[in-house]
Design a protein around this motif. Structure first.
Motif, short mmCIF file in Angstrom:
data_model
loop_
_atom_site.label_atom_id
_atom_site.label_comp_id
_atom_site.label_asym_id
_atom_site.label_seq_id
_atom_site.Cartn_x
_atom_site.Cartn_y
_atom_site.Cartn_z
N GLY A 235 0.65 -1.10 0.03
CA GLY A 235 0.12 -0.20 0.04
C GLY A 235 0.69 1.27 -0.06
N VAL A 236 2.07 1.16 -0.28
CA VAL A 236 3.04 2.42 -0.36
C VAL A 236 2.92 2.86 -1.79
N THR A 237 2.69 4.27 -2.07
CA THR A 237 2.76 4.71 -3.28
C THR A 237 4.57 5.24 -3.68
N ILE A 238 4.91 4.49 -4.78
CA ILE A 238 6.24 4.81 -4.85
C ILE A 238 6.37 5.52 -6.60
N THR A 244 14.19 5.27 -6.78
CA THR A 244 14.21 5.42 -5.46
C THR A 244 14.84 4.15 -4.75
N VAL A 245 15.41 4.33 -3.54
CA VAL A 245 16.41 3.68 -2.77
C VAL A 245 15.63 3.32 -1.59
N ASP A 255 -0.46 3.83 2.44
CA ASP A 255 -0.93 5.19 2.22
C ASP A 255 0.16 6.34 2.35
N THR A 256 1.39 5.75 2.41
CA THR A 256 2.55 6.73 2.38
C THR A 256 3.06 7.00 0.90
N VAL A 257 3.28 8.01 0.63
CA VAL A 257 3.92 8.69 -0.75
C VAL A 257 5.35 8.78 -0.95
N LEU A 258 6.16 8.18 -1.81
CA LEU A 258 7.44 8.50 -1.96
C LEU A 258 7.57 9.10 -3.20
N THR A 268 14.97 2.97 9.40
CA THR A 268 14.23 3.98 9.29
C THR A 268 12.76 3.29 9.20
N ARG A 269 11.76 4.14 9.92
CA ARG A 269 10.71 3.51 10.16
C ARG A 269 9.66 4.82 9.92
N ILE A 270 8.68 4.49 8.96
CA ILE A 270 7.69 5.69 8.48
C ILE A 270 6.38 5.20 8.64
N GLY A 271 5.72 5.71 9.32
CA GLY A 271 4.19 5.63 9.50
C GLY A 271 3.48 5.58 8.32
N SER A 272 2.05 5.71 8.62
CA SER A 272 1.20 5.63 7.61
C SER A 272 0.71 6.96 7.10
N GLY A 273 0.31 7.33 5.73
CA GLY A 273 -0.30 8.47 5.62
C GLY A 273 0.79 9.58 5.44
#
Length: 446
Positions: A235-238, A244-245, A255-258, A268-273
């Motif tokens: 569910g991550v948008t890349i 992207t690395v 729902d996180t966008v890179l 590294t830990r990234i949450g949602s949205g």
């Protein structure tokens, strides 16, 4: 590799190749790893464990071939061990591939991983008879007929510790390289009526070996693509996977966008949205939910809580901690600083060794002068403080709750709660000064 660095220590997706191999072995169900090395080169980097998985070392002072390398490990192996032998230059190896090989283990014999290649090149050829593998012939020792074989050795084996103890001492080095080949175990087993088995893998890249910088880049791209695919499936948008690395130890919420050119490293830990802007680089960062990181921001060992906003062109150094709904803007740098809930430092500031409360406004151009050339000192800004633009705070200083500091001030003493601190020189207007300076009736020289 044309390098002074041992090949297993060349990095793929941020980690030495051998670390990827050890991690796959750990995930497959192996209990420990024995790494063959020369002059302590690998143990000095990895230590006694990889992600908690125990690692020991066997010294091979003179490289006399793969069979000799395994001989060096025999004192650390038990007869009842099921031993998985892996090359250290297989960074794309998966736990699933290792488990598949382990499940095919044959007591008293050996299992080898194979694949088929249209152009086998320097790979050892698999020679079969009556369904079993009776020999593995290195390319330099192969006949023309054997060179035409397209099934090749991939350098992965499963074999009993008792078989190794029995047959490794019998290996000879009568070959073009003058080395002790591990592959000769297959011939010895066939001679004793115990043919090996070959488990064929498709040539999908998980058994890709690395022998030069071109293959190193190919392995990196393969592993990077595998990691990105996993995150997209979760569910991550890349926006552009090719640019992207994301290292394989990173976690990202749905729902996180890179955006393009984002790099996420380490733990590294990234949450949602969240939304991570173009060109941002995060290393060992912890980012909460619904965080916006604007383009070209850098974070190292920093924490950003839910709903915060960073950048563009911000730098969060180790120990930076942004509390919920706080703001750090363009060309702002934080080091060992906690920015409280809802506080803002939006422009052109350096905040080092500071504890900043809730609802604080830090004006443009503010600097905490935390270092006197010998020691570091702390700045404290309590809740509701307002710092005017172009302020220097010479630590150690505490600015009390709700206090104001006028723009352009240099603060060297504590400011009481609710007070206004101003330290700038009073303004003086000198009427007619320009006319007197020019020595004319007010016209400036051209």
């Amino acid at each position: 590799m044309k390098s002074q660095t041992p090949k297993p220590l060349h990095r793929v997706l941020g980690r030495p190749m051998v670390v990827h191999v050890i991690r796959a072995a750990a995930q497959s169900g192996c209990s420990r790893a024995v790494v063959v090395e020369k002059d302590g080169a690998i143990s000095s980097v990895l230590g006694e464990s990889v992600d908690g998985f125990p690692v020991s070392y066997a010294a091979q002072d003179v490289p006399l071939g793969t069979g000799d390398a395994v001989r060096c490990t025999l004192p650390q192996l038990r007869s009842d061990d099921v031993v998985v032998i892996l090359n250290a230059d297989l960074p794309c190896i998966t736990a699933e591939a290792i488990r598949r090989l382990m499940q095919a283990h044959i007591p008293e014999s050996l299992v080898v991983a194979t694949s088929r290649c249209d152009e086998p090149g320097s790979y050892g050829r698999i020679v079969r008879a009556d369904g079993g593998v009776v020999a593995i012939v290195e390319a330099k020792d192969a006949t023309e007929e054997q060179l035409a074989i397209q099934e090749v050795n991939q350098g992965l084996y499963v074999v009993g510790g008792d078989v190794l103890a029995e047959l490794i001492p019998q290996l000879g080095n009568s070959n073009a390289q003058g080395e002790f080949y591990l592959t000769d175990l297959v011939h010895l087993l066939a001679q004793s009526g115990r043919p090996a088995d070959g488990i064929e893998f498709d040539n999908s890249g998980e058994l890709m070996g690395v022998n030069d910088r071109v293959q190193l880049a190919e392995a990196d791209a393969s592993l990077r693509g595998r990691v990105l695919k996993h995150h997209m499936e979760q569910g991550v948008t890349i926006e552009d996977p090719a640019r992207t690395v994301v290292e394989d130890s990173v976690t990202i919420g749905a729902d996180t966008v890179l955006e393009v050119d984002v790099t996420l490293r380490g733990t590294t830990r990234i949450g949602s949205g969240c939304h991570i802007g173009q060109g941002s680089i995060l290393t060992n960062a912890v980012v909460g939910d619904n965080v916006t990181v604007l383009p070209y921001s850098i974070m190292d060992d920093a924490v950003v809580e839910d709903g915060a906003r960073v950048g563009p062109f911000a730098r969060l150094r180790p120990g930076a901690h942004l509390c919920a709904e706080s703001r750090v803007g363009n060309f702002v740098e934080l080091k060992k600083t906690r920015l409280g809930v809802g506080s803002k430092a939006n422009h052109l500031s350096y905040l080092g060794d500071a504890e900043i409360g809730e609802g604080v406004n830090v004006g443009a151009g503010t600097i905490t002068c935390n270092y006197d050339g010998t020691h570091k000192y702390k700045t404290v800004m309590e809740d509701g403080v307002f710092i005017g633009s172009d302020t220097q705070i010479v630590a150690p200083v505490t600015v009390g709750k709700g206090a104001y500091v006028g723009a352009g001030s240099t603060v060297t003493e504590d400011v009481p709660a609710g007070a206004l601190a101003i330290s700038r020189t009073p303004q003086v207007n000198k009427e007619g000064w320009v006319e007197r300076k020019s020595g004319s009736s007010g016209e400036k020289e051209s």
